[in-house]
Design an enzyme around this catalytic site. Structure first.
Site, PDB file in Angstrom:
ATOM      1  N   LYS A  80      19.710  67.692  38.909  1.00 59.19           N
ATOM      2  CA  LYS A  80      19.663  68.789  39.888  1.00 59.19           C
ATOM      3  C   LYS A  80      20.816  69.773  39.636  1.00 59.19           C
ATOM      4  O   LYS A  80      20.847  70.422  38.625  1.00 59.19           O
ATOM      5  CB  LYS A  80      19.687  68.209  41.304  1.00 59.19           C
ATOM      6  CG  LYS A  80      18.777  66.996  41.502  1.00 59.19           C
ATOM      7  CD  LYS A  80      17.325  67.274  41.206  1.00 59.19           C
ATOM      8  CE  LYS A  80      16.493  66.032  41.514  1.00 59.19           C
ATOM      9  NZ  LYS A  80      15.198  66.033  40.896  1.00 59.19           N
ATOM     10  N   ASP A 125      24.546  59.193  48.299  1.00 62.58           N
ATOM     11  CA  ASP A 125      23.825  60.016  47.324  1.00 62.58           C
ATOM     12  C   ASP A 125      24.286  61.452  47.557  1.00 62.58           C
ATOM     13  O   ASP A 125      23.975  62.048  48.587  1.00 62.58           O
ATOM     14  CB  ASP A 125      22.307  59.865  47.533  1.00 62.58           C
ATOM     15  CG  ASP A 125      21.497  60.687  46.528  1.00 62.58           C
ATOM     16  OD1 ASP A 125      22.001  61.739  46.076  1.00 62.58           O
ATOM     17  OD2 ASP A 125      20.358  60.295  46.223  1.00 62.58           O
ATOM     18  N   TYR A 146      15.586  60.496  49.863  1.00 60.81           N
ATOM     19  CA  TYR A 146      14.663  60.903  48.805  1.00 60.81           C
ATOM     20  C   TYR A 146      13.567  59.825  48.674  1.00 60.81           C
ATOM     21  O   TYR A 146      13.876  58.624  48.605  1.00 60.81           O
ATOM     22  CB  TYR A 146      15.443  61.070  47.494  1.00 60.81           C
ATOM     23  CG  TYR A 146      14.574  61.153  46.284  1.00 60.81           C
ATOM     24  CD1 TYR A 146      13.606  62.150  46.179  1.00 60.81           C
ATOM     25  CD2 TYR A 146      14.683  60.240  45.250  1.00 60.81           C
ATOM     26  CE1 TYR A 146      12.782  62.228  45.072  1.00 60.81           C
ATOM     27  CE2 TYR A 146      13.871  60.320  44.125  1.00 60.81           C
ATOM     28  CZ  TYR A 146      12.912  61.313  44.052  1.00 60.81           C
ATOM     29  OH  TYR A 146      12.094  61.386  42.965  1.00 60.81           O
ATOM     30  N   ARG A 171      24.664  52.181  23.345  1.00 60.48           N
ATOM     31  CA  ARG A 171      24.179  51.745  24.667  1.00 60.48           C
ATOM     32  C   ARG A 171      25.358  51.549  25.612  1.00 60.48           C
ATOM     33  O   ARG A 171      25.289  51.805  26.808  1.00 60.48           O
ATOM     34  CB  ARG A 171      23.346  50.457  24.552  1.00 60.48           C
ATOM     35  CG  ARG A 171      23.029  49.843  25.909  1.00 60.48           C
ATOM     36  CD  ARG A 171      21.817  48.930  25.927  1.00 60.48           C
ATOM     37  NE  ARG A 171      21.619  48.125  24.767  1.00 60.48           N
ATOM     38  CZ  ARG A 171      22.285  47.013  24.453  1.00 60.48           C
ATOM     39  NH1 ARG A 171      23.240  46.571  25.258  1.00 60.48           N
ATOM     40  NH2 ARG A 171      22.008  46.340  23.356  1.00 60.48           N
TER      41      ARG A 171
END
Ligand SMILES: Cc1ncc(COP(=O)(O)O)c(C=O)c1O
Length: 384
Positions: A201, A176, A102, A50
């Site tokens: 993406k 972003d 977005y 983790r």
């Protein structure tokens, strides 16, 4: 000597993707949750996946190198990376954001982030005076949250001016960078403190893996992020980390090919009688063309366009054969999206209307197929 970006896509900053034990070209997938300790109070450098994992660390080093960051954490999605970013801010903090972010980011800001006492206002950040006025309206503004080009109306924001505003008002600058990827744009070099990516993406590039990245510009931010990262647990699994490493190896060739196709497609769309407007930052007629050129190495491959009627929009979505009608962007396959119902479905209708996200509006992520084939497909769909 620093390697060129094409080299760093494959080898990272220092040839980090080479496995020194056996010389394997592929990065080993350390499919393990935990790591044994060599002795009391001793560690191999890895304790529990983790927190960190060697496969993921390789990926994080590559993205850090591509973004010119101090550090990067790899997360299970872009939204997971954004949620870690939000952990950095105290309740009461206000954010001034690009108005057409977005839609998923807008949803997070309005729901989970709002519940934590964070507030957000939206402004056309390509207008510096309007941005400054909005900052002044909210004495508790702590950060600017920018997408450039924005999603989906392709507004370009001048990052150097945003940095000046951030310095004047003591704000963090968050960008972003999903739409251009680090191949074309490096916000940290222009003064950003934090960069968010949907790695799903362009970085992943094959429409087959979800991922996200949060890159930080300095040690202080990096330490805070690492703390929240291990606390919250959005870690990208080893196999997905491997897929991202593999995807990034071809980032430069994909981005160049997609951009070349996008130029062809944008020019072709401009000349089609059923297309009323084309928004592509690579067109010299785009209002943000010069600013985009001054702060990037390219225009990318995202095109939005308006058609003459909702019926034409529906026909395009239903009749494309090679191009898929699907949400997402940035992969080798060309995708066409209807932002009104998909990516921006949760944005209030009056805001969508103001931004121009209408029922005639389509967003096109251009892939690496043959450009003539893409044109033929769009032509038959438009004219069906
Ligand atoms: C610009 C942008 N940022 C963030 C995200 C969220 O990324 P993910 O879907 O990987 O959670 C998306 C997703 O479409 C996006 O387009």
């Amino acid at each position: 000597m620093e390697y060129g970006i094409e080299t760093r896509c494959i080898h990272g900053a220092e040839g980090v993707t080479r496995d020194h034990s056996y010389g394997s070209m592929g990065t080993p997938i350390y499919q393990t949750a935990t790591f044994s300790h060599p002795g009391m109070g001793r560690s191999t450098g890895y304790d529990y996946s983790r927190e960190s994992n060697p496969t993921r660390s390789e990926l994080e080093k590559i993205v850090t190198s591509l973004e010119g960051a101090y550090d990067t954490v790899a997360c299970t999605s872009g939204m997971a990376a954004l949620s870690i970013c939000m952990e950095l801010f105290e309740p009461g903090s206000h954010f001034v954001c690009t108005e057409d972010l977005y839609g998923g980011s807008v949803r997070m800001f309005a729901t989970t982030a709002a519940k934590k006492g964070l507030s957000f206002s939206y402004v056309n950040t390509s207008d510096p005076a309007a941005t400054e006025a909005e900052i002044k309206k909210h004495p508790n503004t702590k950060a600017l949250y920018i997408e450039t080009p924005s999603n989906p109306t392709m507004q370009v924001t001048d990052l150097r001016i945003m940095k000046k505003l951030a310095d004047t008002y003591g704000l963090k600058l968050i960008v972003d960078n999903t739409f251009l990827s680090p191949y074309f744009q490096n916000p940290i070099a222009l003064g950003a403190d934090l960069v968010v990516h949907s790695g799903t993406k362009f970085l992943g590039g094959h429409n087959d893996t979800l991922a996200g990245f949060l890159c930080s510009a300095n040690k202080e931010l990096a330490e805070q992020i690492r703390y929240y990262y291990k606390t919250v647990g959005p870690a990208l699994p080893p196999f997905d980390s491997f897929l991202l490493i593999r995807g990034i190896k071809t980032l430069s060739v994909r981005m160049e090919c997609q951009q070349k196709n996008a130029f062809r497609l944008a020019e072709w769309l401009k000349g089609h009688p059923l297309v009323t407007k084309v928004l592509y930052v690579g067109l010299a007629t785009h209002p943000g063309y010069e600013i985009n050129k001054s702060q990037t190495r390219g225009a990318g491959s995202m095109i939005s366009f308006y058609v003459d009627s909702p019926e034409t929009a529906k026909r395009v979505l239903e009749k494309v054969k090679l191009i898929s009608y699907a949400e997402s962007l940035g992969g080798v396959e060309s995708l066409i999206t209807y932002p009104m119902l998909q990516t921006h479905g949760d944005v209030p209708p009056e805001v969508r209307e103001r931004l121009g996200i209408t029922d005639c509006f389509l967003r096109f992520s251009v892939g690496i197929e043959n450009a003539d084939d893409l044109i033929a497909d769009l032509r038959q769909a438009l004219e069906a």
